[in-house]
Design an enzyme around this catalytic site. Structure first.
Site, PDB file in Angstrom:
ATOM      1  N   GLU A  44      33.294  13.137  -6.198  1.00  0.00           N
ATOM      2  CA  GLU A  44      31.902  12.809  -5.895  1.00  0.00           C
ATOM      3  C   GLU A  44      31.513  13.576  -4.643  1.00  0.00           C
ATOM      4  O   GLU A  44      32.107  13.389  -3.578  1.00  0.00           O
ATOM      5  CB  GLU A  44      31.716  11.310  -5.674  1.00  0.00           C
ATOM      6  CG  GLU A  44      30.250  10.935  -5.400  1.00  0.00           C
ATOM      7  CD  GLU A  44      30.062   9.478  -5.015  1.00  0.00           C
ATOM      8  OE1 GLU A  44      28.918   9.002  -5.108  1.00  0.00           O
ATOM      9  OE2 GLU A  44      31.053   8.829  -4.613  1.00  0.00           O
ATOM     10  N   GLU A  69      32.533  13.822   1.697  1.00  0.00           N
ATOM     11  CA  GLU A  69      31.388  13.496   2.543  1.00  0.00           C
ATOM     12  C   GLU A  69      31.457  14.316   3.828  1.00  0.00           C
ATOM     13  O   GLU A  69      32.517  14.432   4.440  1.00  0.00           O
ATOM     14  CB  GLU A  69      31.387  11.990   2.873  1.00  0.00           C
ATOM     15  CG  GLU A  69      30.338  11.536   3.855  1.00  0.00           C
ATOM     16  CD  GLU A  69      28.919  11.799   3.378  1.00  0.00           C
ATOM     17  OE1 GLU A  69      28.128  12.349   4.175  1.00  0.00           O
ATOM     18  OE2 GLU A  69      28.607  11.465   2.216  1.00  0.00           O
ATOM     19  N   ASP A 118      20.571  14.284  -0.881  1.00  0.00           N
ATOM     20  CA  ASP A 118      19.373  14.548  -0.077  1.00  0.00           C
ATOM     21  C   ASP A 118      18.443  15.456  -0.875  1.00  0.00           C
ATOM     22  O   ASP A 118      18.842  16.526  -1.320  1.00  0.00           O
ATOM     23  CB  ASP A 118      19.782  15.242   1.227  1.00  0.00           C
ATOM     24  CG  ASP A 118      18.658  15.283   2.257  1.00  0.00           C
ATOM     25  OD1 ASP A 118      17.482  15.445   1.839  1.00  0.00           O
ATOM     26  OD2 ASP A 118      18.947  15.152   3.453  1.00  0.00           O
ATOM     27  N   LYS A 122      11.203  20.185   1.066  1.00  0.00           N
ATOM     28  CA  LYS A 122      10.460  21.379   1.460  1.00  0.00           C
ATOM     29  C   LYS A 122      11.016  22.611   0.756  1.00  0.00           C
ATOM     30  O   LYS A 122      12.226  22.791   0.642  1.00  0.00           O
ATOM     31  CB  LYS A 122      10.508  21.558   2.973  1.00  0.00           C
ATOM     32  CG  LYS A 122       9.806  20.433   3.740  1.00  0.00           C
ATOM     33  CD  LYS A 122       9.848  20.661   5.233  1.00  0.00           C
ATOM     34  CE  LYS A 122       9.126  19.526   5.962  1.00  0.00           C
ATOM     35  NZ  LYS A 122       9.160  19.694   7.427  1.00  0.00           N
ATOM     36  N   ASP A 154      16.971   8.657  -7.307  1.00  0.00           N
ATOM     37  CA  ASP A 154      15.716   7.907  -7.429  1.00  0.00           C
ATOM     38  C   ASP A 154      14.524   8.826  -7.230  1.00  0.00           C
ATOM     39  O   ASP A 154      13.380   8.406  -7.376  1.00  0.00           O
ATOM     40  CB  ASP A 154      15.659   6.807  -6.356  1.00  0.00           C
ATOM     41  CG  ASP A 154      15.573   7.413  -4.963  1.00  0.00           C
ATOM     42  OD1 ASP A 154      16.489   8.188  -4.593  1.00  0.00           O
ATOM     43  OD2 ASP A 154      14.599   7.149  -4.246  1.00  0.00           O
ATOM     44  N   THR A 191      25.645   3.012  -6.665  1.00  0.00           N
ATOM     45  CA  THR A 191      25.861   3.388  -5.276  1.00  0.00           C
ATOM     46  C   THR A 191      25.089   2.413  -4.389  1.00  0.00           C
ATOM     47  O   THR A 191      24.301   1.591  -4.871  1.00  0.00           O
ATOM     48  CB  THR A 191      25.355   4.815  -4.999  1.00  0.00           C
ATOM     49  OG1 THR A 191      23.925   4.806  -4.942  1.00  0.00           O
ATOM     50  CG2 THR A 191      25.811   5.787  -6.079  1.00  0.00           C
ATOM     51  N   GLU A 192      25.296   2.526  -3.083  1.00  0.00           N
ATOM     52  CA  GLU A 192      24.546   1.679  -2.149  1.00  0.00           C
ATOM     53  C   GLU A 192      23.046   1.929  -2.277  1.00  0.00           C
ATOM     54  O   GLU A 192      22.247   0.984  -2.337  1.00  0.00           O
ATOM     55  CB  GLU A 192      24.978   1.954  -0.706  1.00  0.00           C
ATOM     56  CG  GLU A 192      26.415   1.581  -0.382  1.00  0.00           C
ATOM     57  CD  GLU A 192      27.403   2.696  -0.691  1.00  0.00           C
ATOM     58  OE1 GLU A 192      28.605   2.487  -0.512  1.00  0.00           O
ATOM     59  OE2 GLU A 192      26.962   3.778  -1.129  1.00  0.00           O
ATOM     60  N   TYR A 193      22.661   3.195  -2.306  1.00  0.00           N
ATOM     61  CA  TYR A 193      21.238   3.533  -2.424  1.00  0.00           C
ATOM     62  C   TYR A 193      20.667   3.053  -3.748  1.00  0.00           C
ATOM     63  O   TYR A 193      19.542   2.556  -3.810  1.00  0.00           O
ATOM     64  CB  TYR A 193      21.042   5.049  -2.298  1.00  0.00           C
ATOM     65  CG  TYR A 193      21.067   5.563  -0.888  1.00  0.00           C
ATOM     66  CD1 TYR A 193      20.173   5.081   0.071  1.00  0.00           C
ATOM     67  CD2 TYR A 193      21.969   6.545  -0.499  1.00  0.00           C
ATOM     68  CE1 TYR A 193      20.194   5.562   1.365  1.00  0.00           C
ATOM     69  CE2 TYR A 193      21.998   7.031   0.800  1.00  0.00           C
ATOM     70  CZ  TYR A 193      21.108   6.534   1.730  1.00  0.00           C
ATOM     71  OH  TYR A 193      21.136   7.012   3.016  1.00  0.00           O
ATOM     72  N   GLU A 194      21.430   3.209  -4.798  1.00  0.00           N
ATOM     73  CA  GLU A 194      20.957   2.802  -6.124  1.00  0.00           C
ATOM     74  C   GLU A 194      20.651   1.311  -6.164  1.00  0.00           C
ATOM     75  O   GLU A 194      19.618   0.881  -6.715  1.00  0.00           O
ATOM     76  CB  GLU A 194      22.009   3.153  -7.168  1.00  0.00           C
ATOM     77  CG  GLU A 194      21.607   2.842  -8.598  1.00  0.00           C
ATOM     78  CD  GLU A 194      22.636   3.327  -9.599  1.00  0.00           C
ATOM     79  OE1 GLU A 194      22.419   3.105 -10.808  1.00  0.00           O
ATOM     80  OE2 GLU A 194      23.654   3.918  -9.184  1.00  0.00           O
TER      81      GLU A 194
END
Length: 212
Positions: A44, A69, A118, A122, A154, A191-194
């Site tokens: 990952e 990471e 991320d 831009k 997302d 995931t945490e964000y999900e």
């Protein structure tokens, strides 16, 4: 959200060599020796605090996992989860995704996961997106023929960009969901964000694709 700097993170990572790979370059081409088996290896890229990679390792003990990471202050949270679970089929690497080819030879990795990367919205930052063509080339060079990328986000803009980028690169899309949590997809590990975004009612996008 900006991550709070943890000056003690580097020292803590060094204290757990059984989980944190200290010299990944030295294992290029010989990752089976690290895990002491010949099981498939999934990585990952951008593992964050480790909920996904830990959940996958628990659900699939016959697959080896490496969470990669860049931020030391983030990856220590993933380390805490792994230490608590004592899972033998998971490792961590504190590494920039641009350096993956220094650590993995062709075919070392069987699948790449990209989760909530991320978006770098831009235009001038396009080259930093993990689905930009230069990163796709890196993944292609460490995966076997027809190796797979699984991607979740997302961010609609990043998802649309990624669909286009992978297609232009010549990859074959085998699964596309515009609303993962309201689909019939089984076995999803969040995931945490999900978890946070889905609780807000935000749509989760997912794709699977392989190189040709």
């Amino acid at each position: 959200m900006r991550t709070r700097h943890k000056p003690w993170a580097k020292e803590k990572l060094a204290q757990f060599p059984q989980y944190v790979i200290q010299d990944p370059v030295s294992h290029k081409g010989s990752w089976a020796e690290v895990f002491h088996n010949e099981n498939p290896l999934h990585i990952e890229v951008g593992t964050g605090k480790g909920s996904f990679i830990t959940g996958m390792a628990k659900a699939h003990p016959d697959i080896n996992y490496i969470g990669i990471e860049l931020s030391e202050s983030v990856i220590v949270a993933a380390l805490d989860k792994i230490v608590e679970e004592e899972l033998p089929n998971i490792k961590l690497m504190n590494l920039n995704a641009a350096d993956l080819e220094e650590c993995f030879a062709k075919g070392d990795v069987d699948r790449v996961y990209l989760n909530f990367s991320d978006p770098w919205p831009k235009t001038r930052h396009e080259k930093r997106r993990l689905t930009y063509k230069d990163f796709l080339k890196i993944y292609e060079n460490i995966l076997p023929d027809k190796g797979e990328i699984h991607f979740k986000t997302d961010n609609q803009g990043l998802f649309e960009y990624s669909l286009s980028s992978l297609s232009r690169y010549g990859m074959t899309l085998t699964f596309v969901s515009l609303d993962l949590h309201n689909s019939d997809f089984e076995g999803n590990i969040m995931t945490e964000y999900e978890k946070k975004f889905s609780e807000r009612g935000q749509r989760i996008y997912r794709l699977e694709a392989h190189f040709n």
